[in-house]
Design an enzyme around this catalytic site. Sequence first.
Site, short mmCIF file in Angstrom:
data_model
loop_
_atom_site.label_atom_id
_atom_site.label_comp_id
_atom_site.label_asym_id
_atom_site.label_seq_id
_atom_site.Cartn_x
_atom_site.Cartn_y
_atom_site.Cartn_z
N SER A 142 0.90 -1.16 -0.05
CA SER A 142 -0.12 0.11 -0.01
C SER A 142 1.03 1.23 -0.05
O SER A 142 2.19 1.02 0.41
CB SER A 142 -0.69 0.21 1.21
OG SER A 142 -1.46 1.21 1.45
N TYR A 155 -2.10 -1.71 10.58
CA TYR A 155 -2.03 -1.56 8.90
C TYR A 155 -0.82 -0.94 8.43
O TYR A 155 -0.08 -1.67 7.54
CB TYR A 155 -3.30 -0.76 8.37
CG TYR A 155 -3.40 -0.96 6.99
CD1 TYR A 155 -4.20 -1.98 6.65
CD2 TYR A 155 -2.92 -0.09 6.17
CE1 TYR A 155 -4.58 -2.29 4.94
CE2 TYR A 155 -3.11 0.15 4.76
CZ TYR A 155 -3.96 -1.29 4.22
OH TYR A 155 -4.28 -1.43 2.91
P1 NAD Z 1 -11.41 -6.34 0.41
O1 NAD Z 1 -12.19 -6.15 1.47
O2 NAD Z 1 -12.23 -6.04 -1.16
O3 NAD Z 1 -10.83 -7.72 -0.17
C1 NAD Z 1 -10.21 -8.58 0.77
C2 NAD Z 1 -10.11 -9.92 0.36
O4 NAD Z 1 -9.44 -10.82 1.58
C3 NAD Z 1 -11.45 -10.70 0.49
O5 NAD Z 1 -11.58 -11.69 -0.75
C4 NAD Z 1 -11.89 -11.46 1.92
O6 NAD Z 1 -12.58 -12.51 1.65
C5 NAD Z 1 -10.14 -11.85 2.05
N1 NAD Z 1 -9.88 -12.12 3.19
C6 NAD Z 1 -10.18 -11.39 4.48
N2 NAD Z 1 -9.62 -12.06 5.68
C7 NAD Z 1 -9.35 -13.34 5.27
C8 NAD Z 1 -8.60 -14.48 5.88
N3 NAD Z 1 -8.31 -14.19 7.31
N4 NAD Z 1 -8.41 -15.32 5.19
C9 NAD Z 1 -8.33 -15.38 3.73
N5 NAD Z 1 -8.71 -14.33 3.00
C10 NAD Z 1 -9.30 -13.24 3.61
O7 NAD Z 1 -10.21 -5.58 0.39
P2 NAD Z 1 -9.18 -4.90 -0.82
O8 NAD Z 1 -9.29 -3.40 -0.77
O9 NAD Z 1 -9.57 -5.57 -2.14
O10 NAD Z 1 -7.90 -5.24 -0.33
C11 NAD Z 1 -6.92 -6.23 -0.96
C12 NAD Z 1 -5.39 -5.89 -0.53
O11 NAD Z 1 -5.22 -4.35 -0.84
C13 NAD Z 1 -5.38 -5.67 0.91
O12 NAD Z 1 -4.07 -6.22 1.38
C14 NAD Z 1 -5.45 -4.08 1.22
O13 NAD Z 1 -4.58 -4.00 2.30
C15 NAD Z 1 -4.65 -3.78 -0.25
N6 NAD Z 1 -4.92 -2.26 -0.48
C16 NAD Z 1 -6.12 -1.70 -0.53
C17 NAD Z 1 -6.36 -0.67 -0.83
C18 NAD Z 1 -7.67 0.28 -1.10
O14 NAD Z 1 -7.68 1.48 -1.23
N7 NAD Z 1 -8.79 -0.66 -1.08
C19 NAD Z 1 -5.32 0.41 -0.87
C20 NAD Z 1 -4.14 -0.18 -0.73
C21 NAD Z 1 -3.76 -1.66 -0.35
#
Ligand code: NAD
Length: 260
Positions: A142, A155
């Site tokens: 991130s 985080y």
């Molecule tokens: P999201 O909530 O849409 O998806 C998260 C996924 O992780 C889902 O498929 C969920 O079922 C799965 N998950 C949650 N707990 C779990 C567990 N214990 N075991 C296995 N799977 C599990 O989130 P997202 O925004 O798509 O985030 C995905 C990644 O991107 C994360 O690592 C997040 O930190 C990173 N990220 C997101 C953003 C943003 O703005 N959305 C920005 C930077 C980084």
Amino acid sequence: MLTGKRAVITGSTSGIGLAIARELASNGANVVINGFGDAAAIEKERVNLELEFDIKAYYINADLMQAGATRDFISASAQALGGIDILVNNAGIQHTDLIEDFPTDRWDAIIALNLSAVFHGTAAALPYMKKQGWGRIINIASVHGLVGSVNKSAYIAAKHGVVGLTKVTALENAGNGVTCNAICPGWVRTPLVEKQIDALAQKSGISVEDAAIEMLTEKQPSLQFVTPKQLGGAAVFLASEAADQMTGTTLTLDGGWTAR
Ligand code: NAD
């Protein structure tokens, strides 16, 4: 093209992970998807991947907060796919609070999933990659792996940890055909961020759309969300031959967040 490559994407039933799975599959990779959610909806996604892209797609459920379950998940994925070429460590969660109010169980959960699962997944996948002399480990970190913000201690500690782990993974495998890089997204409008937008709307007594604009205005100079599909494109690039000499580094897609 990634025809026939075997890719495992953690946390891919939603958001960024699902889009990465779709982009890898659209380039010909067979995929394992993973994550929580409604069983029928997940099965529909899995079947869609196979029909749309003419590849094999498997769903393997595992709670990646558990070290043993994470390592077993990698073995089961390798068995389903017949090996592993690409591992995308993507699963992640968020919780926001001041440090002194941050619940211990939320700290532990975020470190377990956002950092330790990356370690255990990498450790379990590396032997397959080293043996065949080719592999790609792509960690979804991130902008919060590069800079700080208030209320996100766990985080940000975890994501900085992921960037550090990316460097060590790269160095330990330099020259053996296995690369490791991190993608650093800014705001992406997924369920993880939607919760933060809703919380801001409620706290400030403004509409959800105004809250989304306020969040962008504070951090992301482009005033546009990064899309999950764009992150999928970044993962495809990192898996391509063009990125053979790219290792131990970060690819930032953040609309200018970290430029100022
Ligand atoms: P999201 O909530 O849409 O998806 C998260 C996924 O992780 C889902 O498929 C969920 O079922 C799965 N998950 C949650 N707990 C779990 C567990 N214990 N075991 C296995 N799977 C599990 O989130 P997202 O925004 O798509 O985030 C995905 C990644 O991107 C994360 O690592 C997040 O930190 C990173 N990220 C997101 C953003 C943003 O703005 N959305 C920005 C930077 C980084």
